[in-house]
Design an enzyme around this catalytic site. Structure first.
Site, PDB file in Angstrom:
ATOM      1  N   ASP A   1       0.938  -1.115  -0.001  1.00  0.00           N
ATOM      2  CA  ASP A   1       0.212   0.164   0.099  1.00  0.00           C
ATOM      3  C   ASP A   1       0.993   1.306  -0.054  1.00  0.00           C
ATOM      4  O   ASP A   1       2.028   1.235  -0.279  1.00  0.00           O
ATOM      5  CB  ASP A   1      -1.110  -0.051   1.308  1.00  0.00           C
ATOM      6  CG  ASP A   1      -0.380   0.249   2.513  1.00  0.00           C
ATOM      7  OD1 ASP A   1       0.894   0.326   2.519  1.00  0.00           O
ATOM      8  OD2 ASP A   1      -0.934   0.279   3.694  1.00  0.00           O
TER       9      ASP A   1
ATOM     10  N   HIS B   1       9.089 -23.640   9.960  1.00  0.00           N
ATOM     11  CA  HIS B   1       7.916 -24.298  10.829  1.00  0.00           C
ATOM     12  C   HIS B   1       6.558 -23.990  10.190  1.00  0.00           C
ATOM     13  O   HIS B   1       5.652 -24.924  10.529  1.00  0.00           O
ATOM     14  CB  HIS B   1       8.104 -23.666  12.377  1.00  0.00           C
ATOM     15  CG  HIS B   1       9.006 -24.249  13.264  1.00  0.00           C
ATOM     16  ND1 HIS B   1       9.162 -24.029  14.583  1.00  0.00           N
ATOM     17  CD2 HIS B   1      10.374 -24.840  12.767  1.00  0.00           C
ATOM     18  CE1 HIS B   1      10.002 -24.640  14.975  1.00  0.00           C
ATOM     19  NE2 HIS B   1      10.684 -24.979  13.952  1.00  0.00           N
TER      20      HIS B   1
ATOM     21  N   CYS C   1       3.008  -3.409   4.077  1.00  0.00           N
ATOM     22  CA  CYS C   1       2.269  -2.157   4.544  1.00  0.00           C
ATOM     23  C   CYS C   1       2.906  -1.501   5.636  1.00  0.00           C
ATOM     24  O   CYS C   1       4.149  -1.974   5.998  1.00  0.00           O
ATOM     25  CB  CYS C   1       0.780  -2.541   4.656  1.00  0.00           C
ATOM     26  SG  CYS C   1       0.631  -3.645   6.084  1.00  0.00           S
TER      27      CYS C   1
ATOM     28  N   HIS D   1       5.654 -30.305  11.631  1.00  0.00           N
ATOM     29  CA  HIS D   1       5.108 -29.143  11.200  1.00  0.00           C
ATOM     30  C   HIS D   1       3.842 -29.304   9.998  1.00  0.00           C
ATOM     31  O   HIS D   1       3.128 -28.525   9.880  1.00  0.00           O
ATOM     32  CB  HIS D   1       6.002 -28.094  10.663  1.00  0.00           C
ATOM     33  CG  HIS D   1       7.047 -28.056  12.052  1.00  0.00           C
ATOM     34  ND1 HIS D   1       6.900 -27.444  12.933  1.00  0.00           N
ATOM     35  CD2 HIS D   1       8.436 -28.271  11.859  1.00  0.00           C
ATOM     36  CE1 HIS D   1       7.898 -27.011  13.831  1.00  0.00           C
ATOM     37  NE2 HIS D   1       8.994 -27.906  13.264  1.00  0.00           N
TER      38      HIS D   1
ATOM     39  N   THR E   1       2.592  -1.550   8.970  1.00  0.00           N
ATOM     40  CA  THR E   1       2.751  -2.855  10.379  1.00  0.00           C
ATOM     41  C   THR E   1       2.787  -4.187   9.643  1.00  0.00           C
ATOM     42  O   THR E   1       3.320  -4.981  10.433  1.00  0.00           O
ATOM     43  CB  THR E   1       1.725  -2.645  11.346  1.00  0.00           C
ATOM     44  OG1 THR E   1       0.502  -3.129  10.523  1.00  0.00           O
ATOM     45  CG2 THR E   1       1.466  -1.311  12.063  1.00  0.00           C
TER      46      THR E   1
HETATM   47  O1  5RP Z   1      -0.063  -0.848   8.206  1.00  0.00           O
HETATM   48  C1  5RP Z   1      -1.092  -0.586   7.648  1.00  0.00           C
HETATM   49  C2  5RP Z   1      -2.051  -1.769   7.852  1.00  0.00           C
HETATM   50  O2  5RP Z   1      -1.789  -2.603   8.760  1.00  0.00           O
HETATM   51  C3  5RP Z   1      -1.246   0.626   6.729  1.00  0.00           C
HETATM   52  O3  5RP Z   1      -0.110   0.474   5.945  1.00  0.00           O
HETATM   53  C4  5RP Z   1      -1.748   1.799   7.824  1.00  0.00           C
HETATM   54  O4  5RP Z   1      -2.641   1.624   8.506  1.00  0.00           O
HETATM   55  C5  5RP Z   1      -1.898   3.049   6.868  1.00  0.00           C
HETATM   56  O5  5RP Z   1      -1.843   4.165   7.611  1.00  0.00           O
HETATM   57  P1  5RP Z   1      -2.262   5.550   6.945  1.00  0.00           P
HETATM   58  O6  5RP Z   1      -3.443   5.353   6.175  1.00  0.00           O
HETATM   59  O7  5RP Z   1      -2.217   6.385   8.295  1.00  0.00           O
HETATM   60  O8  5RP Z   1      -0.996   5.871   6.319  1.00  0.00           O
END
Ligand code: 5RP
Length: 178
Positions: free
Chosen positions: A10, A100, A67, A135, A69
């Protein structure tokens, strides 16, 4: 023939995706870049689902998502059958996710990694085989238990199948399907 690896992100993962695309090409892989093509704000699920679909249907053996996180991407990808998407923030996690958990999708938390750290994690994930053995049984149970639970729910509530739709408080689905 070169293995083609799909990658997607993203906006928060866009910059890292550009770097890892080059890193993968340097390592001799073909890269199937599923976007986005800029860092304009976007929704991770729009990119996670097409990539996970490629892995789920066997069009690709493995894929990489990024993304902020790593969590949103992993939530979406793990809804697809046969997809095991692992968020890895250290090479040791990536190695164990392969050994695993036979992780076939690597998910990187782009806002918490330097380019160098991300490449080290990528290399560990690319190079490590699945250990199999005990596993294998555990991985099989992810899907067999899931199927058994769905069957059990259908037996108890034959006329009340809950599907995706309007989300009630707490994010629970309340729409009834025909
Ligand atoms: O990590 C994420 C989802 O897990 C997204 O990248 C994050 O939430 C984007 O945030 P924002 O719109 O504030 O840039």
């Amino acid at each position: 023939m070169k293995e083609s690896i799909p990658i997607a992100a993203d906006h928060a993962g866009f910059e890292l995706k550009e770097k890892l695309r080059a890193a993968l090409e340097r390592r001799g892989f073909a890269v199937d870049d599923l976007g986005p093509s800029s860092d304009a704000s976007t929704d991770y699920a729009d990119y996670a689902h097409p990539l996970a679909d490629r892995v789920s249907t066997g069009q690709a053996a493995r894929g990489i998502l990024m993304c902020g996180t790593g969590l949103g991407m992993s939530y979406a990808a793990n809804r697809h059958p046969h997809v095991r998407a692992a968020v890895a923030w250290a090479p040791e996690i990536a190695e164990l996710a392969r050994r695993h958990n036979d992780a076939n999708v690597l998910v990187l938390p782009a806002r918490f990694l330097s380019e160098e750290e991300a490449e080290q994690i990528l290399d560990a994930w690319l190079a490590t085989p699945f250990d199999g053995g005990r596993h294998e049984r555990r991985i099989e149970k992810i899907e067999t238990t899931d199927a058994a639970r769905a069957e059990e729910a259908a037996r108890h509530h034959p006329d009340h199948r809950v599907g995706l739709g309007e989300q009630g408080p707490g994010g629970h689905a309340h729409e009834e399907l025909e």
